[in-house]
Design a protein around this motif. Structure first.
Motif, short mmCIF file in Angstrom:
data_model
loop_
_atom_site.label_atom_id
_atom_site.label_comp_id
_atom_site.label_asym_id
_atom_site.label_seq_id
_atom_site.Cartn_x
_atom_site.Cartn_y
_atom_site.Cartn_z
N ALA A 191 -4.07 9.79 -3.98
CA ALA A 191 -4.80 8.52 -4.03
C ALA A 191 -4.04 7.44 -3.27
O ALA A 191 -2.82 7.46 -3.18
CB ALA A 191 -4.99 8.08 -5.48
N GLU A 219 -4.82 -4.66 -8.44
CA GLU A 219 -4.34 -3.36 -7.95
C GLU A 219 -5.50 -2.39 -8.02
O GLU A 219 -6.25 -2.38 -8.99
CB GLU A 219 -3.18 -2.85 -8.81
CG GLU A 219 -1.96 -3.71 -8.70
CD GLU A 219 -0.78 -3.13 -9.47
OE1 GLU A 219 -0.80 -1.93 -9.79
OE2 GLU A 219 0.15 -3.90 -9.75
N MET A 220 -5.64 -1.59 -6.97
CA MET A 220 -6.71 -0.59 -6.98
C MET A 220 -6.20 0.72 -6.42
O MET A 220 -5.34 0.73 -5.54
CB MET A 220 -7.93 -1.09 -6.21
CG MET A 220 -7.72 -1.44 -4.80
SD MET A 220 -9.26 -2.10 -4.13
CE MET A 220 -8.69 -2.65 -2.57
N SER A 221 -6.73 1.79 -6.97
CA SER A 221 -6.40 3.13 -6.49
C SER A 221 -7.70 3.82 -6.12
O SER A 221 -8.67 3.75 -6.88
CB SER A 221 -5.69 3.94 -7.58
OG SER A 221 -4.40 3.45 -7.79
N HIS A 241 -3.01 3.61 -3.27
CA HIS A 241 -2.82 2.51 -4.22
C HIS A 241 -2.50 1.25 -3.42
O HIS A 241 -1.55 1.22 -2.65
CB HIS A 241 -1.68 2.83 -5.19
CG HIS A 241 -1.51 1.80 -6.25
ND1 HIS A 241 -2.24 1.81 -7.41
CD2 HIS A 241 -0.74 0.70 -6.31
CE1 HIS A 241 -1.90 0.77 -8.15
NE2 HIS A 241 -0.99 0.08 -7.50
N VAL A 242 -3.32 0.21 -3.62
CA VAL A 242 -3.17 -1.04 -2.87
C VAL A 242 -3.03 -2.19 -3.86
O VAL A 242 -3.78 -2.27 -4.84
CB VAL A 242 -4.39 -1.29 -1.96
CG1 VAL A 242 -4.24 -2.58 -1.18
CG2 VAL A 242 -4.59 -0.12 -1.01
N THR A 243 -2.07 -3.07 -3.60
CA THR A 243 -1.91 -4.29 -4.37
C THR A 243 -2.34 -5.45 -3.49
O THR A 243 -1.90 -5.57 -2.35
CB THR A 243 -0.45 -4.49 -4.82
OG1 THR A 243 -0.06 -3.35 -5.59
CG2 THR A 243 -0.31 -5.74 -5.68
N ARG A 276 -1.67 12.31 -7.26
CA ARG A 276 -3.09 12.04 -7.49
C ARG A 276 -3.90 12.07 -6.20
O ARG A 276 -5.12 11.90 -6.24
CB ARG A 276 -3.26 10.67 -8.17
CG ARG A 276 -2.72 10.68 -9.58
CD ARG A 276 -2.90 9.38 -10.34
NE ARG A 276 -4.00 8.56 -9.88
CZ ARG A 276 -3.89 7.25 -9.66
NH1 ARG A 276 -2.75 6.62 -9.87
NH2 ARG A 276 -4.92 6.55 -9.26
N ALA A 285 0.86 -1.18 0.00
CA ALA A 285 0.00 0.00 0.00
C ALA A 285 0.89 1.23 0.00
O ALA A 285 1.90 1.27 0.71
CB ALA A 285 -0.90 0.01 1.23
N ARG A 286 0.53 2.19 -0.83
CA ARG A 286 1.30 3.43 -0.87
C ARG A 286 0.37 4.58 -1.24
O ARG A 286 -0.69 4.38 -1.83
CB ARG A 286 2.45 3.35 -1.85
CG ARG A 286 2.06 3.15 -3.28
CD ARG A 286 3.29 2.87 -4.16
NE ARG A 286 2.89 2.54 -5.51
CZ ARG A 286 2.82 3.42 -6.50
NH1 ARG A 286 3.12 4.68 -6.30
NH2 ARG A 286 2.44 3.03 -7.70
N ILE A 345 -0.09 7.95 -3.36
CA ILE A 345 0.41 8.64 -4.55
C ILE A 345 0.07 10.12 -4.39
O ILE A 345 -1.08 10.53 -4.55
CB ILE A 345 -0.22 8.06 -5.83
CG1 ILE A 345 0.06 6.58 -5.92
CG2 ILE A 345 0.30 8.79 -7.07
CD1 ILE A 345 -0.69 5.87 -7.03
#
Length: 135
Positions: free
Chosen positions: A35, A45-47, A37-39, A33, A27-28, A30
């Motif tokens: 936003a 992957e979703m933002s 961002h999670v993998t 944006r 998780a990071r 951004i």
């Protein structure tokens, strides 16, 4: 001996859970944006814009950048904000508590415009406007 069996059963249940239920592996935040961002463990992957997530909308960039993944990967935690988000909820589009989500939906619904709504507002205005609360 019983403790060894309980421990082994718990490890097997954990392995089954991790194999079948998607969980966060990274998780990071951004900044550009604004936003999250999670993998997930299944490769998805979703933002999500942080403006949609309860307790994160008004947070500073530095506070948003510090994210911890819970040991099972089922949650995200922002220690500086003392805020948490469930990964499963994010998968289903749930970004806050039930009452908070209802308020967000009401805000969007109340701001919608339609010909019917405009006509009703004109009829109400012709009658002197919205009736007063007499509670």
């Amino acid at each position: 001996m019983a403790n060894d069996m309980n421990y082994q059963a718990a490890r097997e249940a954990d392995a089954l859970h991790r194999a079948t239920i998607p969980h966060a592996v990274s998780a990071r935040f951004i900044r550009a944006r604004r936003a999250l961002h999670v993998t997930l463990s299944n490769g998805v992957e979703m933002s999500v814009p942080v403006s949609l997530i309860q307790d994160l909308q008004d947070a500073s960039l530095n506070d948003l950048a510090e994210i911890e993944i819970t040991p099972l990967g089922n949650g995200l935690h922002w220690p500086r904000l003392d805020a948490d988000v469930l990964v499963e909820g994010m998968i289903h589009g749930i970004y806050g508590s039930r009452s908070w989500m209802a308020a967000q939906m009401g805000r969007v619904g109340g701001s919608s415009a339609s010909q019917e709504k405009a006509a009703a507002a004109r009829r109400n205005g012709a009658k002197g406007g919205r009736p007063r609360n007499v509670a």
